[in-house]
Scaffold this active site. Structure first.
Site, mmCIF file in Angstrom:
data_model
loop_
_atom_site.group_PDB
_atom_site.id
_atom_site.type_symbol
_atom_site.label_atom_id
_atom_site.label_comp_id
_atom_site.label_asym_id
_atom_site.label_seq_id
_atom_site.Cartn_x
_atom_site.Cartn_y
_atom_site.Cartn_z
ATOM 1 N N SER A 358 0.843 -1.187 0.000
ATOM 2 C CA SER A 358 0.000 0.000 0.000
ATOM 3 C C SER A 358 0.887 1.250 0.000
ATOM 4 C CB SER A 358 -0.944 -0.027 1.202
ATOM 5 O OG SER A 358 -1.924 0.977 1.114
ATOM 6 N N ASP A 567 -8.451 -6.387 -5.438
ATOM 7 C CA ASP A 567 -8.195 -5.023 -4.955
ATOM 8 C C ASP A 567 -8.914 -4.004 -5.840
ATOM 9 O OD1 ASP A 567 -7.148 -2.676 -3.922
ATOM 10 O OD2 ASP A 567 -5.094 -3.427 -3.808
ATOM 11 N N HIS A 596 -8.047 -4.769 -0.946
ATOM 12 C CA HIS A 596 -6.736 -4.159 -0.713
ATOM 13 C C HIS A 596 -6.080 -4.665 0.572
ATOM 14 C CE1 HIS A 596 -3.553 -1.242 -1.043
ATOM 15 N NE2 HIS A 596 -3.849 -0.701 0.121
#
Length: 618
Positions: A358, A567, A596
């Protein structure tokens, strides 16, 4: 015939169906096989559909025994090699936490008739390994906590020994000077982002009763410091180093959020590697950020704080802090300060691998550009545009080309090589897109809409918690998937006696989001959240360097890119772009329904890919 048609339809859709039966052995059911539908009624079969995209481990059968009166409760620990899409407990049980799955389901008929049948739930699962501990579980919501443990500011602190020039100092042509001490004007605009330098009033001089005024020059941070932790032992060559970068609201305590990957024999093998985890510049977990004390004030002189202008942000102890005036920081600023820590403080000769997911993945990509290439410094910057590394920047004492391609190199075996030898960016792209910036902006707007925001000049004793709570709820939705929310909540209510729709409907999903928003308030600051989401939006490897394709083509090191097939926040096509543009990159897919957050939840898959990559690039 209906079952056969259903199976054919599911095969065509790439899914498979599994029916879970509650086998009764009581007089009330006469020993008949019964099952549970979504609302818990007895006598109807419940069909559950699972994605079949993920590889599966060899299953073993387990039997869970229990009893119920008006409600049925059971809990099963399932962390480990089971892909979340292969959860086989109930339709409400999903991949929101593969450590603890806990459900309470009302059985309306049983409640009405007073039946208390015994039951056995036949499930298919795999042998679970040890589970990680989570903090702040909330009864029926504990299995859906954000995937962080205890968040602290523990660790060591690295302070850059001189003023730290941020990317904005040269990239945008801003070279403000510090205002004179006789300049007592204060900006009339509360929004410091519209001014070149934020002017601050210092303490009143007790002898002359005059006000000493200083400024915060844009583009310079002094002091600049970050918190970090290390694990394992540095070898004699000082090159067995793994750097792990955390996500938006994480910290330098790696064991709190990726603990299952840290330790002897694990992906981050502390018997073999020296692991370094740094806090993001601008965070509220020990690094320089909005909550840091404002330069130019004596933190030990409480008397000097009484006459400070009301426009100057203060903390709960009435000490002046940066607050909303904290300078704009980019992902590059964070990564460059970490690189300076590694080279100058820890005296690292070479980094074996940088890993992050991320926001941590964005840092990882920047590591690839700044320290994963040996391109001649400054080749892709416009020297006449006043960019970082231009003649204009050099004239003010900035040697080389900070933030340039291949800025950090090392000499190994008599050759100039990249300072970083490999990388594993997870669930990110080469630049923050309009989609991701829009989601960040929505969260910021929720904070701005809180009347307590006051253009960022918040009362430390009464901050805009409502806005921050809503911002966190928006984020929690974006981290997951529609399928995940459907599997976990459906249209379930927390209280079946309440209305099933309308303003009084107690949706389970509503309760969950409200709980997550409230829990977040205990560990994060509204101004810091705004500043860090803005930093995340700064991510763009091409800014000031060339096109994304051109910049990434200079990355010389092997890179293993991990993408999550479900995601929706950082879709798989962005990882495909990274793999396509980097000459020595490979793409691996994490199969998950978690969206995610799969980079945190699917730790077994992530660990397997990391261990394989590290082993193959010794």
């Amino acid at each position: 015939l209906r079952r056969m048609r259903r199976k054919r339809q599911l095969r065509r859709n790439g899914s498979e169906e599994q029916t879970e039966l509650f086998a009764g052995g009581s007089r009330s059911t006469g020993g008949r096989a019964v099952s549970q539908n979504r609302r818990g009624s007895i006598g109807k079969k419940r069909h559950i559909t699972y994605s079949s995209t993920s590889p599966r481990s060899a299953p073993v059968t387990s039997v869970l025994n229990g009893s119920f009166s008006s409600t049925l409760s059971f809990s099963v620990k399932t962390s480990g090699t089971i892909p979340s899409s292969y959860s086989t407990l109930t339709s409400a049980a999903s991949n929101f936490d593969n450590d603890l799955i806990k459900q309470t389901t009302p059985f309306s008929k049983a409640a009405k008739t007073g039946l208390q049948p015994s039951f056995s739930l036949m499930t298919t699962t795999t042998t679970p390994p040890q589970t990680k501990s989570t903090e702040g579980s909330h009864d029926d919501k504990g299995e859906m906590d954000d995937e962080y443990g205890a968040m602290t500011s523990a660790g060591k602190t690295y302070t850059y020994p001189s003023p730290y020039y941020l990317e904005s100092f040269g990239m945008f042509g801003h070279y403000p000077s510090i205002a004179g001490a006789d300049d007592s004007s204060l900006s009339s605009n509360d929004d410091s982002s519209t001014t070149t330098a934020s002017t601050i009033s210092a303490a009143t001089n007790s002898s002359t009763n005059s006000t000493v005024v200083k400024t915060l020059p844009r583009g310079i941070l002094n002091p600049a410091f970050i918190k970090y932790n290390t694990y394992g032992t540095l070898n004699a060559a000082r090159d067995n180093v793994i750097v792990v970068c955390h996500a938006l609201t994480g910290n330098a305590s790696l064991e709190a959020w990726w603990g299952d990957l840290l330790g002897p024999g694990k992906a981050f093998d502390t018997d073999q590697y020296f692991v370094v985890c740094c806090n993001i510049l601008g965070s509220c977990y020990g690094s320089a950020g909005p909550e840091s004390l404002r330069p130019g004030y004596d933190e030990n002189n409480s008397e000097s704080h009484r006459n400070i202008s009301s426009k100057i942000p203060k903390n709960k102890h009435n000490q002046p802090i940066y607050g909303i005036d904290f300078p704009d920081v980019s992902v590059r600023d964070t990564v460059r300060l970490q690189l300076l820590l590694l080279k100058n403080e820890l005296k690292i000769n070479s980094v074996k691998c940088v890993i992050g997911g991320s926001f941590g993945g964005m840092q990882c990509v920047e590591y690839c550009v700044m320290a994963g290439a040996t391109r001649p410094v400054g080749g892709s910057l416009d020297s006449d545009a006043g960019g970082v590394g231009s003649k204009k920047a050099d004239a003010v004492g900035m040697s080389g080309v900070p933030y340039g391609i291949g800025e950090f190199t090392t000499k190994r075996n008599g050759r100039i090589e990249p300072f970083v030898r490999s990388a594993v960016p997870i669930a990110c792209g080469a630049a923050h897109t309009a989609w991701q910036i829009g989601i960040s902006e929505t969260q910021r707007q929720a904070i701005y809409a809180d009347p307590k925001w006051k253009n960022g000049r918040i009362d430390p004793h009464d901050p805009p918690h409502s806005g921050l709570s809503v911002a966190r709820q928006v984020a929690m939705v974006s981290y997951r998937t529609p399928l995940g929310y459907h599997q976990k909540f459906g249209r379930a209510l927390t209280d079946e006696s309440m209305p099933s729709y309308g303003s009084r409907a107690p949706w389970q999903v509503k309760s969950y989001l409200e709980y997550q928003g409230k829990k977040f308030l205990d560990r994060f600051d509204p101004v810091t959240y705004v500043k860090l989401t803005e930093q995340m939006d700064s991510h763009d490897v091409g800014r000031g360097r060339g096109t994304i394709e051109q910049v990434l083509s200079h990355v010389e090191i092997p890179v293993c890119i991990l993408g999550i097939d479900s995601d929706v926040l950082y879709p798989l096509r962005e990882q495909e772009e990274l793999a396509r543009c980097m000459p020595h990159a490979e793409l691996k897919i994490i199969h998950s329904d978690a969206g995610h957050d799969g980079f945190l939840l699917e730790q077994d898959q992530v660990a397997a890919h990391i261990k394989s990559f590290l082993y193959s690039h010794e």
